[in-house]
Write an enzyme that holds these catalytic residues in place. Structure first.
Site, PDB file in Angstrom:
ATOM      1  N   HIS A 267     120.370  10.277  43.881  1.00 54.35           N
ATOM      2  CA  HIS A 267     119.560   9.207  44.462  1.00 54.35           C
ATOM      3  C   HIS A 267     118.413   8.874  43.513  1.00 54.35           C
ATOM      4  O   HIS A 267     117.795   9.760  42.931  1.00 54.35           O
ATOM      5  CB  HIS A 267     119.022   9.665  45.817  1.00 54.35           C
ATOM      6  CG  HIS A 267     117.983   8.753  46.364  1.00 54.35           C
ATOM      7  ND1 HIS A 267     118.187   7.406  46.496  1.00 54.35           N
ATOM      8  CD2 HIS A 267     116.714   8.995  46.787  1.00 54.35           C
ATOM      9  CE1 HIS A 267     117.092   6.850  46.977  1.00 54.35           C
ATOM     10  NE2 HIS A 267     116.186   7.790  47.165  1.00 54.35           N
TER      11      HIS A 267
ATOM     12  N   CYS B 112     117.658   7.441  52.435  1.00 54.33           N
ATOM     13  CA  CYS B 112     118.124   7.602  51.048  1.00 54.33           C
ATOM     14  C   CYS B 112     119.457   8.342  50.976  1.00 54.33           C
ATOM     15  O   CYS B 112     120.171   8.250  49.990  1.00 54.33           O
ATOM     16  CB  CYS B 112     117.080   8.365  50.245  1.00 54.33           C
ATOM     17  SG  CYS B 112     115.491   7.553  50.329  1.00 54.33           S
TER      18      CYS B 112
ATOM     19  N   ASN C  70     113.499   2.175  43.704  1.00 52.62           N
ATOM     20  CA  ASN C  70     114.213   2.933  44.742  1.00 52.62           C
ATOM     21  C   ASN C  70     114.751   1.954  45.785  1.00 52.62           C
ATOM     22  O   ASN C  70     113.975   1.335  46.505  1.00 52.62           O
ATOM     23  CB  ASN C  70     113.239   3.940  45.371  1.00 52.62           C
ATOM     24  CG  ASN C  70     113.891   4.786  46.462  1.00 52.62           C
ATOM     25  OD1 ASN C  70     115.024   4.530  46.872  1.00 52.62           O
ATOM     26  ND2 ASN C  70     113.154   5.783  46.938  1.00 52.62           N
TER      27      ASN C  70
HETATM   28  N1  COA Z   1      98.935   3.152  41.101  1.00 51.99           N
HETATM   29  C1  COA Z   1      97.875   3.799  40.604  1.00 51.99           C
HETATM   30  N2  COA Z   1      97.359   4.925  41.178  1.00 51.99           N
HETATM   31  C2  COA Z   1      97.986   5.385  42.262  1.00 51.99           C
HETATM   32  C3  COA Z   1      99.111   4.752  42.829  1.00 51.99           C
HETATM   33  C4  COA Z   1      99.575   3.593  42.194  1.00 51.99           C
HETATM   34  N3  COA Z   1     100.645   2.913  42.646  1.00 51.99           N
HETATM   35  N4  COA Z   1      99.510   5.452  43.905  1.00 51.99           N
HETATM   36  C5  COA Z   1      98.671   6.475  44.040  1.00 51.99           C
HETATM   37  N5  COA Z   1      97.765   6.454  43.055  1.00 51.99           N
HETATM   38  C6  COA Z   1      96.658   7.401  42.778  1.00 51.99           C
HETATM   39  C7  COA Z   1      96.263   8.184  43.999  1.00 51.99           C
HETATM   40  O1  COA Z   1      95.369   7.469  44.807  1.00 51.99           O
HETATM   41  C8  COA Z   1      95.641   9.402  43.376  1.00 51.99           C
HETATM   42  O2  COA Z   1      94.350   9.085  42.960  1.00 51.99           O
HETATM   43  P1  COA Z   1      93.163  10.172  43.046  1.00 51.99           P
HETATM   44  O3  COA Z   1      93.588  11.282  42.141  1.00 51.99           O
HETATM   45  O4  COA Z   1      91.989   9.406  42.576  1.00 51.99           O
HETATM   46  O5  COA Z   1      93.120  10.588  44.490  1.00 51.99           O
HETATM   47  C9  COA Z   1      96.484   9.636  42.121  1.00 51.99           C
HETATM   48  O6  COA Z   1      97.106   8.364  41.845  1.00 51.99           O
HETATM   49  C10 COA Z   1      97.531  10.677  42.295  1.00 51.99           C
HETATM   50  O7  COA Z   1      98.231  10.412  43.497  1.00 51.99           O
HETATM   51  P2  COA Z   1      99.400  11.315  43.995  1.00 51.99           P
HETATM   52  O8  COA Z   1      99.975  10.706  45.233  1.00 51.99           O
HETATM   53  O9  COA Z   1      98.957  12.730  44.062  1.00 51.99           O
HETATM   54  O10 COA Z   1     100.418  11.132  42.773  1.00 51.99           O
HETATM   55  P3  COA Z   1     101.701  11.920  42.456  1.00 51.99           P
HETATM   56  O11 COA Z   1     101.601  12.542  41.137  1.00 51.99           O
HETATM   57  O12 COA Z   1     102.187  12.773  43.582  1.00 51.99           O
HETATM   58  O13 COA Z   1     102.760  10.721  42.304  1.00 51.99           O
HETATM   59  C11 COA Z   1     104.505   9.696  43.566  1.00 51.99           C
HETATM   60  C12 COA Z   1     103.028   9.893  43.404  1.00 51.99           C
HETATM   61  C13 COA Z   1     104.762   8.839  44.773  1.00 51.99           C
HETATM   62  C14 COA Z   1     105.041   8.999  42.325  1.00 51.99           C
HETATM   63  C15 COA Z   1     105.231  11.066  43.705  1.00 51.99           C
HETATM   64  O14 COA Z   1     104.535  11.869  44.626  1.00 51.99           O
HETATM   65  C16 COA Z   1     106.643  10.954  44.127  1.00 51.99           C
HETATM   66  O15 COA Z   1     107.463  10.363  43.448  1.00 51.99           O
HETATM   67  N6  COA Z   1     107.006  11.561  45.260  1.00 51.99           N
HETATM   68  C17 COA Z   1     108.341  11.478  45.776  1.00 51.99           C
HETATM   69  C18 COA Z   1     108.588  10.101  46.257  1.00 51.99           C
HETATM   70  C19 COA Z   1     109.956   9.902  46.735  1.00 51.99           C
HETATM   71  O16 COA Z   1     110.856  10.465  46.223  1.00 51.99           O
HETATM   72  N7  COA Z   1     110.080   9.051  47.727  1.00 51.99           N
HETATM   73  C20 COA Z   1     111.288   8.630  48.250  1.00 51.99           C
HETATM   74  C21 COA Z   1     112.057   9.758  48.760  1.00 51.99           C
HETATM   75  S1  COA Z   1     113.619   9.293  49.002  1.00 51.99           S
END
Ligand code: COA
Length: 332
Positions: A259, A114, A289
């Protein structure tokens, strides 16, 4: 010593729009979950097996060349940032070079995910300032949709990524005060496994096994919360470093392009820096992304919308896998 100016920009995404709703065909997810957590509404995916990252890069490059009123033969170096090269080796840069008919000039690949575009900008800027090259084509290009796990385990990462490419043509300027004022690059490999593709590399023997395919080790994995927590600290930090290095403050900033990994991350970055919403440009809603391509795509859109004018202070910042993070200050 001259500074580096951005002569022109361009971008290209595949024709195929994929809405959040369409993703429910593969994954147990919803438009509401994706919008709420990430801000993403849609992304573009390639016609799989028919379009590669270097094809998208070539289109973006042609657009940038046209806008600069330049012939491809005037380019004397290619800097190609990607985490999804067309092949394991050689890098994507030589395929872009071939598509543009530029045999003989150097083509270097930047593998900083990224943060790749800002790392690439830093390399290109140094070469231009020292006079080694004078017309550098800097590209960020990614194809994610061919490397996503379409099984149930893949939903957390799969919904985030889009395909696309952005290009910028860089050259020297003697116009005092304009151009790239500074770049600052950072990395901390302690976070390497927090967002990575842990198979198919030289550390594995065999590099690729039937078991890797069956267990899904061939797909990237991410500890989303850990990445989120680091991104909202590192991006503002890197912006502050850029501003301080140039004796500037947040009030001097005309536009920040961060980003595009998650709209919530960028909203937090905006608040932490005390910036207003109109000082920050986001377009993740439309493209998802696209890793190394997010910044040049956003930069080109901002230019086309008239959000960047000559003399404006533009700050770029990125955070991603590695972990790596970076910033650049540019007097447009
Ligand atoms: N659709 C529906 N539910 C989903 C899902 C999806 N696509 N992906 C995960 N979940 C669920 C999980 O299984 C979890 O369920 P549970 O509570 O029953 O265990 C719940 O949603 C929460 O998951 P979690 O991973 O804790 O969510 P979050 O609030 O952290 O959000 C992201 C997830 C990925 C959106 C977030 O963590 C994020 O944006 N992180 C940074 C990502 C990033 O920047 N990546 C690139 C870097 S360059």
């Amino acid at each position: 010593m001259p500074r580096t100016e951005i002569i022109s920009t361009g971008f290209h995404v595949p024709a195929n729009v994929v809405t959040n709703e369409e993703l429910t065909e593969w994954w147990d997810t919803s438009d509401e979950w994706i919008r709420e957590r990430t801000g993403i509404e849609q992304r573009y995916w390639v016609d799989k097996g028919k379009e590669a990252g270097s094809d998208l890069a070539a289109e973006a490059s042609r657009q940038a060349l046209e806008r600069a009123d330049m012939d491809a033969s005037e380019i004397d170096c290619i800097v190609y940032a990607t985490l999804s090269p067309d092949y394991y080796f050689p890098g994507g840069g030589v395929f872009l070079q071939r598509k543009l008919g530029l045999a003989g000039i150097p083509a270097i690949d930047i593998r900083n995910q990224c943060t790749g575009f800002v790392y690439g900008l830093s390399v290109a800027d140094a070469w231009i300032r020292t006079g080694q090259y004078s017309r550098i084509l800097l590209v960020g290009a990614e194809v994610h949709s061919t490397g996503i796990d379409y099984g149930p385990e893949g939903r957390d990462l799969g919904v985030l990524f889009g395909d696309g490419a952005g290009a910028a043509i860089l050259g020297p300027t003697e116009d005092d005060g304009r151009g790239v004022l500074s770049t600052h690059l950072f990395a901390d490999g302690k976070g390497a496994e927090k967002l990575w593709l842990g198979a198919e590399g030289g550390a594995d023997y065999p590099r690729l096994s039937k078991e890797d395919v069956e267990t899904g080790r061939i797909y990237p994995t991410m500890e989303g919360r850990e990445v989120f927590k680091n991104a909202v600290v590192r991006m503002p930090e890197s912006v502050m470093v850029a501003l301080e290095a140039n004796g500037l403050g947040a009030e001097d900033v005309d536009l920040v392009i961060a980003h595009q990994a998650n709209l919530r991350i960028n909203e937090m970055v905006t608040r932490r820096l005390g910036l207003s919403d109109d000082q920050v440009y986001n377009n993740i809603q439309q493209y998802g992304n696209t890793t190394a391509a997010t910044i040049p795509i956003a930069m080109d859109e901002a230019v086309q919308k008239g959000l960047l004018e000559r003399g404006d202070l533009l700050i770029l910042t990125a955070f991603g896998s590695g972990f790596t993070w970076a910033s650049a200050a540019i007097r447009w």
